[in-house]
Write a protein that holds these residues in place. Sequence first.
Motif, PDB file in Angstrom:
ATOM      1  N   TYR A  31       0.862  -1.184   0.000  1.00  0.00           N
ATOM      2  CA  TYR A  31       0.000   0.000   0.000  1.00  0.00           C
ATOM      3  C   TYR A  31       0.898   1.233   0.000  1.00  0.00           C
ATOM      4  O   TYR A  31       2.026   1.185   0.508  1.00  0.00           O
ATOM      5  N   VAL A  32       0.411   2.328  -0.583  1.00  0.00           N
ATOM      6  CA  VAL A  32       1.215   3.538  -0.672  1.00  0.00           C
ATOM      7  C   VAL A  32       0.413   4.740  -0.185  1.00  0.00           C
ATOM      8  O   VAL A  32      -0.810   4.797  -0.337  1.00  0.00           O
ATOM      9  N   VAL A  33       1.132   5.705   0.385  1.00  0.00           N
ATOM     10  CA  VAL A  33       0.505   6.965   0.792  1.00  0.00           C
ATOM     11  C   VAL A  33       0.669   7.957  -0.364  1.00  0.00           C
ATOM     12  O   VAL A  33       1.753   8.069  -0.944  1.00  0.00           O
ATOM     13  N   THR A  34      -0.393   8.674  -0.685  1.00  0.00           N
ATOM     14  CA  THR A  34      -0.386   9.551  -1.854  1.00  0.00           C
ATOM     15  C   THR A  34      -0.676  11.007  -1.471  1.00  0.00           C
ATOM     16  O   THR A  34      -0.784  11.352  -0.281  1.00  0.00           O
ATOM     17  N   ASP A  35      -0.823  11.808  -2.512  1.00  0.00           N
ATOM     18  CA  ASP A  35      -0.870  13.275  -2.428  1.00  0.00           C
ATOM     19  C   ASP A  35      -1.665  13.879  -1.264  1.00  0.00           C
ATOM     20  O   ASP A  35      -1.213  14.822  -0.615  1.00  0.00           O
TER      21      ASP A  35
END
Length: 112
Positions: free
Chosen positions: A3-7
């Motif tokens: 999972y990734v953290v975005t803008d």
Amino acid sequence: MTYVVTDNCIRCKYMDCVEVCPVDCFYEGENMLVIHPDECIDCGVCEPECPAEAIKPDTEPGLESWIKLNGDYAKTWPNITVRRDPPEDAKDFDGKPNKLAELFSPEPGQGD
Ligand code: SF4
Ligand code: SF4
């Protein structure tokens, strides 16, 4: 997969996510968090906990630059496992466009 953290985490940083991660794989910058791709076990628990809807599975299209950013900064920013109060003006930045270009800071946060 990870999972990734975005803008939309930038300048929001509510930190609800760090409380639920079973493997403590969030890392703190000055004004956003990232997920360590090698530590995340893809449980997905954090995704619905983020009030800013900033956490995405890396299988979503168009996230290449965010996957790189999470991986790069997870190596240098400090680990965070305990939620602190978000910035007082966090709501003002929720949903603002183009935060990476205008508001991102590469500086580390304080961590735990
Ligand atoms: S809950 Fe969402 S906005 Fe808050 S720190 Fe975590 S990823 Fe960022
Ligand atoms: S998907 Fe699970 S392991 Fe990965 S960051 Fe979110 S809570 Fe942590």
